[in-house]
Every structure is written in structure tokens, then in C-alpha cells.
Design a protein around this motif. Structure first.
Motif, PDB file in Angstrom:
ATOM      1  N   UNK A   1     -30.287   4.208 -17.317  1.00  0.00           N
ATOM      2  CA  UNK A   1     -30.894   3.819 -16.036  1.00  0.00           C
ATOM      3  C   UNK A   1     -30.266   4.561 -14.867  1.00  0.00           C
ATOM      4  N   UNK A   2     -28.946   4.701 -14.861  1.00  0.00           N
ATOM      5  CA  UNK A   2     -28.246   5.366 -13.763  1.00  0.00           C
ATOM      6  C   UNK A   2     -27.307   6.416 -14.346  1.00  0.00           C
ATOM      7  N   UNK A   3     -27.734   7.690 -14.352  1.00  0.00           N
ATOM      8  CA  UNK A   3     -26.882   8.748 -14.909  1.00  0.00           C
ATOM      9  C   UNK A   3     -25.525   8.828 -14.214  1.00  0.00           C
ATOM     10  N   UNK A   4     -24.539   9.322 -14.952  1.00  0.00           N
ATOM     11  CA  UNK A   4     -23.157   9.411 -14.479  1.00  0.00           C
ATOM     12  C   UNK A   4     -22.854  10.881 -14.200  1.00  0.00           C
ATOM     13  N   UNK A   5     -22.673  11.240 -12.912  1.00  0.00           N
ATOM     14  CA  UNK A   5     -22.517  12.647 -12.566  1.00  0.00           C
ATOM     15  C   UNK A   5     -21.441  12.923 -11.528  1.00  0.00           C
ATOM     16  N   UNK A   6     -20.784  11.886 -11.018  1.00  0.00           N
ATOM     17  CA  UNK A   6     -19.751  12.078 -10.002  1.00  0.00           C
ATOM     18  C   UNK A   6     -18.503  11.284 -10.367  1.00  0.00           C
ATOM     19  N   UNK A   7     -17.411  11.585  -9.674  1.00  0.00           N
ATOM     20  CA  UNK A   7     -16.174  10.832  -9.893  1.00  0.00           C
ATOM     21  C   UNK A   7     -16.377   9.352  -9.585  1.00  0.00           C
ATOM     22  N   UNK A   8     -17.178   9.056  -8.556  1.00  0.00           N
ATOM     23  CA  UNK A   8     -17.439   7.655  -8.215  1.00  0.00           C
ATOM     24  C   UNK A   8     -18.234   6.965  -9.320  1.00  0.00           C
ATOM     25  N   UNK A   9     -19.171   7.696  -9.917  1.00  0.00           N
ATOM     26  CA  UNK A   9     -19.929   7.127 -11.039  1.00  0.00           C
ATOM     27  C   UNK A   9     -19.002   6.778 -12.201  1.00  0.00           C
TER      28      UNK A   9
ATOM     29  N   UNK B   1     -17.660  22.690 -13.663  1.00  0.00           N
ATOM     30  CA  UNK B   1     -17.485  22.674 -12.209  1.00  0.00           C
ATOM     31  C   UNK B   1     -16.503  21.626 -11.734  1.00  0.00           C
ATOM     32  N   UNK B   2     -16.347  20.542 -12.500  1.00  0.00           N
ATOM     33  CA  UNK B   2     -15.462  19.445 -12.075  1.00  0.00           C
ATOM     34  C   UNK B   2     -14.724  18.911 -13.303  1.00  0.00           C
ATOM     35  N   UNK B   3     -13.785  19.706 -13.842  1.00  0.00           N
ATOM     36  CA  UNK B   3     -13.124  19.288 -15.090  1.00  0.00           C
ATOM     37  C   UNK B   3     -12.353  17.983 -14.973  1.00  0.00           C
ATOM     38  N   UNK B   4     -11.811  17.679 -13.775  1.00  0.00           N
ATOM     39  CA  UNK B   4     -11.073  16.420 -13.654  1.00  0.00           C
ATOM     40  C   UNK B   4     -12.002  15.223 -13.850  1.00  0.00           C
ATOM     41  N   UNK B   5     -13.184  15.267 -13.235  1.00  0.00           N
ATOM     42  CA  UNK B   5     -14.152  14.190 -13.430  1.00  0.00           C
ATOM     43  C   UNK B   5     -14.625  14.144 -14.875  1.00  0.00           C
ATOM     44  N   UNK B   6     -14.847  15.322 -15.453  1.00  0.00           N
ATOM     45  CA  UNK B   6     -15.272  15.384 -16.845  1.00  0.00           C
ATOM     46  C   UNK B   6     -14.253  14.712 -17.768  1.00  0.00           C
ATOM     47  N   UNK B   7     -12.990  15.073 -17.629  1.00  0.00           N
ATOM     48  CA  UNK B   7     -11.972  14.494 -18.505  1.00  0.00           C
ATOM     49  C   UNK B   7     -11.798  12.999 -18.246  1.00  0.00           C
ATOM     50  N   UNK B   8     -11.973  12.575 -16.991  1.00  0.00           N
ATOM     51  CA  UNK B   8     -11.917  11.131 -16.716  1.00  0.00           C
ATOM     52  C   UNK B   8     -13.044  10.407 -17.439  1.00  0.00           C
TER      53      UNK B   8
ATOM     54  N   UNK C   1      -3.875  25.344 -17.604  1.00  0.00           N
ATOM     55  CA  UNK C   1      -5.078  24.867 -16.943  1.00  0.00           C
ATOM     56  C   UNK C   1      -4.813  23.498 -16.341  1.00  0.00           C
ATOM     57  N   UNK C   2      -5.256  23.256 -15.091  1.00  0.00           N
ATOM     58  CA  UNK C   2      -4.848  22.025 -14.418  1.00  0.00           C
ATOM     59  C   UNK C   2      -5.693  20.819 -14.757  1.00  0.00           C
ATOM     60  N   UNK C   3      -6.497  20.901 -15.814  1.00  0.00           N
ATOM     61  CA  UNK C   3      -7.338  19.755 -16.181  1.00  0.00           C
ATOM     62  C   UNK C   3      -6.483  18.521 -16.437  1.00  0.00           C
ATOM     63  N   UNK C   4      -6.938  17.386 -15.937  1.00  0.00           N
ATOM     64  CA  UNK C   4      -6.248  16.129 -16.195  1.00  0.00           C
ATOM     65  C   UNK C   4      -6.933  15.423 -17.359  1.00  0.00           C
TER      66      UNK C   4
END
Length: 366
Positions: A120-128, A195-202, A1-4
């Protein structure tokens, strides 16, 4: 699996050298049990023993917001000591909250009465994720000072009371950040991980670093054990847990392996995850009330102590029921190489303190 899966980073110095300056608690039943030795009695403490069920706590907390109380050293010290005085439990647990490290790192989070932690500001993207701050060791100074005050009060030798430090596990903390607050279904959290395992693992790698800093500061200040709470892990399948969560909890536990203190790992609703949790690297696995301790021991493995697992609701059922359940759990705990009696989750707010005192007395008598 390519998860980082990035390794956690921490700005805290490694605490291994601090172990030699720890209090001498030789003979303390709690430490003997978690090290799979022979304690003089079955030790007992309660999750959420310090706090809302105690009238002296409610009086002391009047006018003080929860996170402010956690970050006021003398107040956190006194709240931590209250159940030790009242119940004679075999361990104290630092009065704090799983979002304290987020708060002191500079993330906007508050505990709203009747709701819980709200971000206050949920974290849902790679930028977040990329914008999240790290936790600097200096920011943990109020917590470390509370630990130092406590170790001076809790005594030494076999009659001394060990102090447990704690932190939320990366998954549970992430669930608050992603959802923006408490969630029944964790739908946004699960959607991100799938949906976005790389962002999740980060995200979880970053939180593992924050958790390590927070726990290392507590260890360096003098706690005698640590507990990693993964309160919401029971929302996952074993496959999800192993792929998306276990590597990060394991990284935190491995980062404390030579710190000189026992490590406890606990989750709610985790009966189907106990084998994986036993592999994550803790010395003790906490078990909720849904599975007997002898069955849990077979799943966790013969090289781990267990902690648990009286249903907190049973404390409302009367003395005969409570006594019978306590005796059953102590008997089932003998299947493990070490057993710390506890509840299967935290003390409920309306619990009668006298019933908790009765449980301590009965466990000690057995």
C-alpha cells in the motif's frame, strides 16, 4: 566503504534450547542429505509442491484469500499435507508466503490475483524505513500453531516426514517494499541501494530482524529445517550482492546457527552468485536449472550440500524427456557431499500432478 550495516534485531527468544525437544527423525533421508550424511535414498521434494497445481488445493481454497489461508492454522496444515499424501515426498514445506511476516507486523500488503504482492505504501526514504514496525512474536502465533499441528501429523523415525519452514530473504522482501509490487527490472530498488546506501542497509537490517523473528518462531514450534528464499537475487551482479545483500542474508543465517536445524539458501538466476551464496553461512545451497549441479558444487564449495535442479518447464515435455533429465541431475548431484532433488524453482500452475509423482518414484528408485 562508509556504508552502515546495522545488526538485525529480533524480539523473539533465541531458539537454540528448543532443538532438544524436536521430533526424532533419525534416518529420514532429507535430513541425512542436508547434513552431508549417507541417506538411504536420494530425497526429493518440490518448491511450491503445496498449492496451485493440485486440484484438492484449489477446491480447499475456494472463497479464501491467500494470506488468510496462510494465517488459518488448520487450513495451512491441510494444504501443507496434501502433496505429502499424494507424492510421498521426503519433506513437507510449510504453506505460507514471503510477505506473511510483513502482513502480521502491520505493513499494508495484499496478494492480488494475477499480480502478486502489492504494498500500500512503498518504502523509499529514510523516514519510511524509520516508520516500519517490528514483528512481535505474538503476531506469528497462527503460523506457529500450523507448525505444531503439522509436526503432530507428519510422524517420527525414519518414516516420519521432516517439515521445512521458510522466509523471504531481506533483499527479495525489500524489492517488494521499494517497488510497491513485483518488478521486472528492480529499478527503484537498485537506485535506492546505489544512491542512498545508508538507508538501504537500514532497510535490510530491519527486514533481517523481522526474518529472524519469523524463522525463530517456526523453529521453536518444531520445524526441522528452514529455507531462506532470495527469489530476485539473480538481478544483481556479484559485486552488488556482496556489498548490498550478502551481509544481511548472512546475519539471518548466523542468527540461526545454533538453532539445531539445517539452513537452506536459494535464489533464482544466481549461477554467478553461488560462490558468495556458499559463503553466506547456509548448510545447503539451492541451485536453479541454469547450471549443472557438479559445476555448482565447485562454485559453492565442498562443505555444502546442494538442492535442485530440474527445470519446472521440462515437466511438460513428456515422460522420456523427464526421465532422462531426472537421471542426469541425480548423477550430477553425486559430485556434492549431499544432494536433495528438487526443481530449479517452483511447480508451475498447470503441471500434471501425475508427472510429479513419477519424478518422486524415479528419484527414489535411483
Amino acid at each position: 566503504m562508509p556504508d552502515t550495516i546495522p545488526a538485525p534485531t529480533s524480539n523473539a527468544p533465541h531458539p537454540g534450547a528448543a532443538a532438544g525437544s524436536r521430533r526424532d527423525l533419525t534416518g529420514a533421508p532429507f535430513l541425512a542429505a542436508v547434513r552431508r550424511e549417507r541417506p538411504s535414498r536420494t530425497p526429493v521434494w518440490f518448491m511450491r509442491q503445496a498449492g496451485r497445481s493440485l486440484p484438492e488445493y484449489r477446491e480447499l481454497r475456494k472463497g479464501t484469500e491467500m494470506l488468510a489461508a496462510c494465517l488459518t492454522p488448520d487450513l495451512a496444515c491441510e494444504i501443507t499435507l496434501q502433496p505429502v499424501r499424494r507424492y510421498g515426498v521426503d519433506a513437507a514445506i510449510l504453506f505460507s508466503d514471503i510477505v506473511v511476516p510483513l502482513k502480521v507486523a502491520g505493513i499494508g500488503v495484499e496478494i492480488v490475483a494475477g499480480t502478486g504482492p502489492v504494498v500500500a505504501e512503498p518504502v523509499r526514504t529514510a523516514a519510511d524505513v524509520a516508520a516500519l514496525p517490528t514483528l512481535e512474536l505474538e503476531a506469528v502465533a497462527p503460523v506457529a500453531e500450523a507448525v505444531r499441528l503439522l509436526t503432530a501429523e507428519l510422524g517420527t523415525g525414519p518414516s516420519g516426514t521432516p517439515l521445512i519452514g521458510f522466509a523471504g530473504a531481506p533483499f527479495t522482501v525489500a524489492s517488494y517494499l521499494v517497488e510497491g509490487g513485483p518488478s521486472r527490472n528492480h529499478e527503484r530498488t537498485k537506485a535506492l541501494m546505489h544512491s542512498d546506501p545508508d538507508t538501504w542497509h537500514a532497510l535490510l537490517g530491519h527486514l533481517a530482524g523481522i526474518t529472524l523473528t519469523f524463522l525463530r518462531a517456526q523453529i521453536a514450534a518444531g520445524v526441522d529445517a528452514v529455507q531462506l528464499f532470495d527469489s530476485w537475487a539473480g538481478a544483481l551482479s556479484e559485486r552488488e550482492y556482496r556489498r548490498f545483500v550478502m551481509p544481511h542474508s548472512a546475519a539471518v543465517l548466523a542468527g540461526l546457527a545454533d538453532a539445531g536445524v539445517p539452513r537452506i539458501h536459494f535464489g533464482v538466476g544466481t549461477g554467478e552468485l553461488l560462490t558468495a551464496m556458499g559463503e553466506a553461512g547456509a548448510d545447503v545451497v539451492g541451485v536453479d536449472w541454469r547450471i549443472p549441479l557438479d559445476v555448482a558444487t565447485r562454485r559453492i564449495g565442498p562443505d555444502k550440500a546442494v538442492q535442485g535442479n530440474l527445470d519446472p518447464s521440462v515437466l511438460f515435455a513428456g515422460t522420456d524427456v523427464v526421465d532422462a533429465e531426472v537421471r542426469r541431475i541425480v548423477a550430477e548431484g553425486k559430485a556434492a557431499p549431499g544432494h536433495v532433488f528438487n526443481l530449479g524453482h517452483g511447480v508451475l500452475p498447470e503441471t500434471d500432478p501425475d508427472m510429479l509423482a513419477r519424478v518422486v518414484e524415479l528419484v527414489h528408485s535411483l
